[in-house]
Design a protein around this motif. Structure first.
Motif, PDB file in Angstrom:
ATOM      1  N   GLN A  72       0.839  -1.199   0.000  1.00 46.58           N
ATOM      2  CA  GLN A  72       0.000   0.000   0.000  1.00 46.58           C
ATOM      3  C   GLN A  72       0.877   1.253   0.000  1.00 46.58           C
ATOM      4  N   ARG A  73       1.969   1.231   0.765  1.00 42.10           N
ATOM      5  CA  ARG A  73       2.900   2.373   0.792  1.00 42.10           C
ATOM      6  C   ARG A  73       3.555   2.579  -0.574  1.00 42.10           C
ATOM      7  N   GLU A  74       3.867   1.480  -1.255  1.00 49.51           N
ATOM      8  CA  GLU A  74       4.474   1.601  -2.582  1.00 49.51           C
ATOM      9  C   GLU A  74       3.488   2.212  -3.577  1.00 49.51           C
ATOM     10  N   ARG A  75       2.228   1.807  -3.503  1.00 46.97           N
ATOM     11  CA  ARG A  75       1.211   2.405  -4.381  1.00 46.97           C
ATOM     12  C   ARG A  75       1.050   3.892  -4.065  1.00 46.97           C
ATOM     13  N   LEU A  76       1.050   4.220  -2.798  1.00 46.90           N
ATOM     14  CA  LEU A  76       0.953   5.616  -2.369  1.00 46.90           C
ATOM     15  C   LEU A  76       2.124   6.418  -2.928  1.00 46.90           C
ATOM     16  N   ALA A  77       3.325   5.846  -2.832  1.00 43.86           N
ATOM     17  CA  ALA A  77       4.521   6.525  -3.337  1.00 43.86           C
ATOM     18  C   ALA A  77       4.417   6.763  -4.846  1.00 43.86           C
ATOM     19  N   GLN A  78       3.910   5.781  -5.580  1.00 50.27           N
ATOM     20  CA  GLN A  78       3.746   5.943  -7.028  1.00 50.27           C
ATOM     21  C   GLN A  78       2.762   7.064  -7.339  1.00 50.27           C
ATOM     22  N   GLU A  79       1.660   7.110  -6.598  1.00 48.88           N
ATOM     23  CA  GLU A  79       0.668   8.164  -6.826  1.00 48.88           C
ATOM     24  C   GLU A  79       1.237   9.540  -6.513  1.00 48.88           C
TER      25      GLU A  79
END
Length: 129
Positions: A72-79
């Motif tokens: 979830q943190r990685e997706r957040l970082a991408q966004e």
């Protein structure tokens, strides 16, 4: 949907964090559930064939499976990276509920998905297949 001969039910695997999980049992259970959900005729045959292939390819190696929190943190970082326009650090921090410093560290570190590798280390599970 027909049932193959000698089909054994897939055992449920405990998800208790204090209980060490057998990665092959987890894989077998998840594959069987997905196959049944999608209406696969010979669930057990498919499950065992896939498990066999995974063991053949990964057997004896250590595999790290990231915790859902890390993903979830990685997706957040991408966004955040995708929405960054060079001047909206504070707005992004507010929008995603993170600190300005977190956004700054993320943007300053192009090779890592999140600014904190300590979190990733704490959230990963090591398995030997």
């Amino acid at each position: 949907m027909s049932s193959p001969k000698n089909q054994t039910p897939t055992p449920l695997v405990s998800s208790s964090p204090s209980h060490k999980l057998d990665p092959i049992a987890v894989l077998r259970e998840e594959l069987a559930a997905a196959a049944m959900y999608h209406g696969v005729e010979r669930v057990e045959d498919l499950t065992e064939a896939l498990v066999s292939r995974v063991v053949q390819r990964l057997g004896g190696t250590s595999v790290y499976v990231r915790n859902a929190r890390v993903l979830q943190r990685e997706r957040l970082a991408q966004e955040v990276r995708a929405k960054f326009n060079g001047r909206n650090t504070r707005a992004l921090a507010r929008e995603y509920g993170v600190s300005v410093r977190w956004v700054q560290r993320l943007l300053a570190s192009p090779t890592r998905a999140t600014p904190s590798s300590a979190c990733e280390k704490a959230c990963c599970h090591k398995m030997t297949v």
